[in-house]
Scaffold this motif. Structure first.
Motif, PDB file in Angstrom:
ATOM      1  N   THR A  55       0.888  -1.213   0.009  1.00 46.83           N
ATOM      2  CA  THR A  55      -0.017  -0.081   0.141  1.00 46.83           C
ATOM      3  C   THR A  55       0.902   1.355   0.008  1.00 46.83           C
ATOM      4  N   ASN A  56       1.839   1.233   0.893  1.00 49.71           N
ATOM      5  CA  ASN A  56       2.797   2.419   1.055  1.00 49.71           C
ATOM      6  C   ASN A  56       3.511   2.840  -0.353  1.00 49.71           C
ATOM      7  N   TYR A  57       4.165   1.473  -0.965  1.00 50.93           N
ATOM      8  CA  TYR A  57       4.734   1.287  -2.229  1.00 50.93           C
ATOM      9  C   TYR A  57       3.971   1.971  -3.243  1.00 50.93           C
ATOM     10  N   ILE A  58       2.604   1.412  -3.558  1.00 46.85           N
ATOM     11  CA  ILE A  58       2.056   2.099  -4.614  1.00 46.85           C
ATOM     12  C   ILE A  58       1.679   3.578  -4.229  1.00 46.85           C
ATOM     13  N   ALA A  59       1.352   4.334  -3.123  1.00 43.93           N
ATOM     14  CA  ALA A  59       1.052   5.444  -2.800  1.00 43.93           C
ATOM     15  C   ALA A  59       2.153   6.281  -3.168  1.00 43.93           C
ATOM     16  N   ILE A  60       3.607   5.924  -3.079  1.00 43.75           N
ATOM     17  CA  ILE A  60       4.574   6.636  -3.670  1.00 43.75           C
ATOM     18  C   ILE A  60       4.267   6.973  -4.977  1.00 43.75           C
ATOM     19  N   TRP A  61       4.016   6.145  -5.977  1.00 44.61           N
ATOM     20  CA  TRP A  61       3.790   6.679  -7.241  1.00 44.61           C
ATOM     21  C   TRP A  61       2.569   7.302  -7.570  1.00 44.61           C
ATOM     22  N   ASP A  62       1.674   7.341  -6.424  1.00 44.88           N
ATOM     23  CA  ASP A  62       0.268   8.218  -6.696  1.00 44.88           C
ATOM     24  C   ASP A  62       0.569   9.708  -6.046  1.00 44.88           C
ATOM     25  N   THR A  63       1.776   9.890  -5.423  1.00 50.49           N
ATOM     26  CA  THR A  63       2.250  11.184  -4.850  1.00 50.49           C
ATOM     27  C   THR A  63       1.782  12.486  -5.858  1.00 50.49           C
ATOM     28  N   SER A  64       1.097  13.377  -5.324  1.00 54.98           N
ATOM     29  CA  SER A  64       0.733  14.450  -6.324  1.00 54.98           C
ATOM     30  C   SER A  64       1.693  15.375  -6.292  1.00 54.98           C
ATOM     31  N   ILE A  65       2.134  15.724  -7.400  1.00 54.03           N
ATOM     32  CA  ILE A  65       3.114  16.951  -7.838  1.00 54.03           C
ATOM     33  C   ILE A  65       2.507  18.006  -8.662  1.00 54.03           C
ATOM     34  N   ASN A  66       2.187  19.130  -8.123  1.00 50.07           N
ATOM     35  CA  ASN A  66       1.287  20.075  -8.913  1.00 50.07           C
ATOM     36  C   ASN A  66       0.216  19.678  -9.856  1.00 50.07           C
ATOM     37  N   HIS A  67      -0.579  19.015  -8.884  1.00 56.53           N
ATOM     38  CA  HIS A  67      -1.835  18.449  -9.400  1.00 56.53           C
ATOM     39  C   HIS A  67      -1.748  17.046 -10.388  1.00 56.53           C
ATOM     40  N   HIS A  68      -0.497  16.551 -10.304  1.00 58.32           N
ATOM     41  CA  HIS A  68      -0.590  15.526 -11.188  1.00 58.32           C
ATOM     42  C   HIS A  68       0.341  14.359 -10.342  1.00 58.32           C
ATOM     43  N   SER A  69      -0.029  13.119 -10.533  1.00 59.26           N
ATOM     44  CA  SER A  69       0.645  11.966  -9.808  1.00 59.26           C
ATOM     45  C   SER A  69       2.248  12.042 -10.472  1.00 59.26           C
ATOM     46  N   LEU A  70       3.068  11.192  -9.649  1.00 60.57           N
ATOM     47  CA  LEU A  70       4.311  11.008  -9.898  1.00 60.57           C
ATOM     48  C   LEU A  70       4.476  10.133 -11.136  1.00 60.57           C
ATOM     49  N   THR A  71       3.655   9.278 -11.222  1.00 64.25           N
ATOM     50  CA  THR A  71       3.535   8.316 -12.368  1.00 64.25           C
ATOM     51  C   THR A  71       3.159   9.086 -13.636  1.00 64.25           C
ATOM     52  N   HIS A  72       2.366  10.166 -13.532  1.00 66.93           N
ATOM     53  CA  HIS A  72       2.019  10.830 -14.569  1.00 66.93           C
ATOM     54  C   HIS A  72       2.930  11.629 -15.149  1.00 66.93           C
ATOM     55  N   TRP A  73       3.907  12.395 -14.388  1.00 66.87           N
ATOM     56  CA  TRP A  73       5.214  13.170 -14.584  1.00 66.87           C
ATOM     57  C   TRP A  73       6.181  12.311 -15.419  1.00 66.87           C
ATOM     58  N   ILE A  74       6.272  10.893 -14.830  1.00 63.89           N
ATOM     59  CA  ILE A  74       7.172   9.871 -15.524  1.00 63.89           C
ATOM     60  C   ILE A  74       6.696   9.668 -17.150  1.00 63.89           C
ATOM     61  N   ASN A  75       5.582   9.384 -17.027  1.00 67.40           N
ATOM     62  CA  ASN A  75       4.751   8.915 -18.241  1.00 67.40           C
ATOM     63  C   ASN A  75       4.870  10.063 -19.400  1.00 67.40           C
ATOM     64  N   ASP A  76       4.591  11.166 -18.928  1.00 67.31           N
ATOM     65  CA  ASP A  76       4.148  12.187 -19.912  1.00 67.31           C
ATOM     66  C   ASP A  76       5.535  13.118 -20.182  1.00 67.31           C
ATOM     67  N   GLY A  77       6.362  13.245 -18.945  1.00 66.11           N
ATOM     68  CA  GLY A  77       7.527  14.014 -18.865  1.00 66.11           C
ATOM     69  C   GLY A  77       8.642  13.189 -19.136  1.00 66.11           C
ATOM     70  N   LEU A  78       9.293  12.416 -18.512  1.00 63.50           N
ATOM     71  CA  LEU A  78      10.557  11.494 -18.661  1.00 63.50           C
ATOM     72  C   LEU A  78      10.388  10.818 -19.773  1.00 63.50           C
TER      73      LEU A  78
END
Length: 378
Positions: free
Chosen positions: A38-61
């Motif tokens: 649960t904590n591991y998955i929550a890391i990737w759901d962390t919101s940064i400027n209204h987007h999740s960390l996963t979203h920044w990786i997928n759309d940015g990196l």
């Protein structure tokens, strides 16, 4: 056959990168299904400027990953395997078959259902994994076969990018799209004016990414467009295209793709292990990648040669072609990427990811076995 130093660097980085991807994928699945899940998955759901960390990786990196793919494709077109029309035709036919046949198999199971939008999922090939497994066979692999698989995978990724742009764009902001394209045209003009400084292209590329992000067209398309705007010059080690491509190999292979794998394979597996595989979506993905890829690669390659549009290199044979066709069935990175665009429901996303992982594992094992057999025979 001579190969450029850049191709060798690319092949070597993808080889090692494939091994890293296997490790981080297994690690992510273990962590997601452990007591820390649960904590591991929550890391990737962390919101940064209204987007999740996963979203920044997928759309940015991942835009940087597509930038590298674009630079490699440009190199192949100008001075590599794709610079000769007949040489380019064989992997092009193979890639076309490797997209059409898997998509057709998927649609056979899913046409008219709420999952038919996933037809692009089994069309993709993961360069890092495919090359990583082929490299395990060492010096037994003819250089022509390495180049064929690399060119096939690069063209395959280009096809996936076009599919993303054409079929997975839901709403368009004309203003943002025009500004993004205007920046692209400005970079093309700079190219024609022989402005050979990298920094202006990278700065404009960042602005282009921002406007593309809000245009409705997937922002990662920016990476490919920027790659073709950057001057190729003569492709020497002093060109900015060469320097950038060389600089991106290791960050992409050992940072960006592993982060993508970690973020997108944080999946809690069902206690009923058969559940993800008894639906039409999963069957379409698995059969599309495992059977559709090698069938499409072989049949369309054969068709290209019979029609005399393409020629098969002297140091490889049809057994080699169908063997790497199985390796092309390793979809992983690009297949997961398309999954995230095709579906919005968590259930279908996770089921698709599990099907992709299983299909990629089967395709990888079969590809290794067939390559070992075909390469051991003189």
């Amino acid at each position: 056959m001579k190969t450029t130093k850049l191709f060798t660097d690319f092949f070597e980085s993808e080889k090692a990168g494939g091994i890293v991807l296997v490790f981080v994928t297994l690690l992510s699945l273990v962590l997601a299904n452990s007591s820390f899940g649960t904590n591991y998955i929550a890391i990737w759901d962390t919101s940064i400027n209204h987007h999740s960390l996963t979203h920044w990786i997928n759309d940015g990196l991942m835009t940087i990953f597509f930038l590298l793919i674009g630079l490699e494709l440009e190199r192949e077109i100008y001075i590599g395997e794709l610079s000769n029309i007949k040489n380019a035709a064989l992997p092009a036919f193979a890639a076309l078959g490797g997209m059409i046949v898997p998509a057709s198999i998927f649609l056979f199971f899913n046409i008219g259902t709420n999952t038919q939008n996933g037809a692009g999922i089994p069309m993709a090939t993961d360069i890092a994994f495919a090359i990583g497994i082929l490299s395990l066979l060492g010096n037994k692999v003819p250089i022509s076969l390495k180049i064929f698989l690399t060119a096939l995978a690069v063209i395959d990724d280009l096809g996936a990018i076009l599919i993303i742009a054409l079929f997975y764009t839901k709403t368009i902001s004309i203003l943002h799209l025009f500004i993004a394209l205007g920046i692209f045209i400005l970079m093309l003009i700079m190219n024609r004016l022989k402005i050979y400084k990298l920094l202006p292209y990278l700065i404009l590329g960042c602005f282009m990414w921002y406007f593309m992000l809000y245009s409705g067209v997937h922002a990662t398309i920016t990476g490919v467009l920027v790659a073709f705007a950057i001057p190729f010059e003569n492709g020497s080690e002093n060109s900015i295209s060469y320097k950038l491509q060389h600089a991106l190999h290791k960050p992409v292979a050992f940072v960006i793709l592993p982060l993508f794998a970690l973020a997108n394979t944080a999946i809690i597996l069902s206690t009923n292990i058969s559940m993800p595989f008894v639906n039409h979506n999963s069957l379409g993905i698995i059969l599309g990648l495992v059977l559709g890829k090698p069938l499409g690669v072989f049949v369309f390659s054969k068709l290209g040669v019979l029609l005399k549009f393409a020629q098969i290199p002297e140091d490889i044979c049809w057994k080699h072609i169908i063997s790497v066709g199985f390796l092309a069935g390793i979809g992983f990175t690009m297949s997961i990427f398309v999954t995230l665009l095709a579906f919005s429901e968590e259930q279908w996303i996770n089921n698709s990811k599990i099907a992709i992982l299983l299909a990629s594992a089967i395709a990888g094992v079969l590809g290794y076995i067939f390559c070992t057999i075909s390469l051991s025979k003189k």
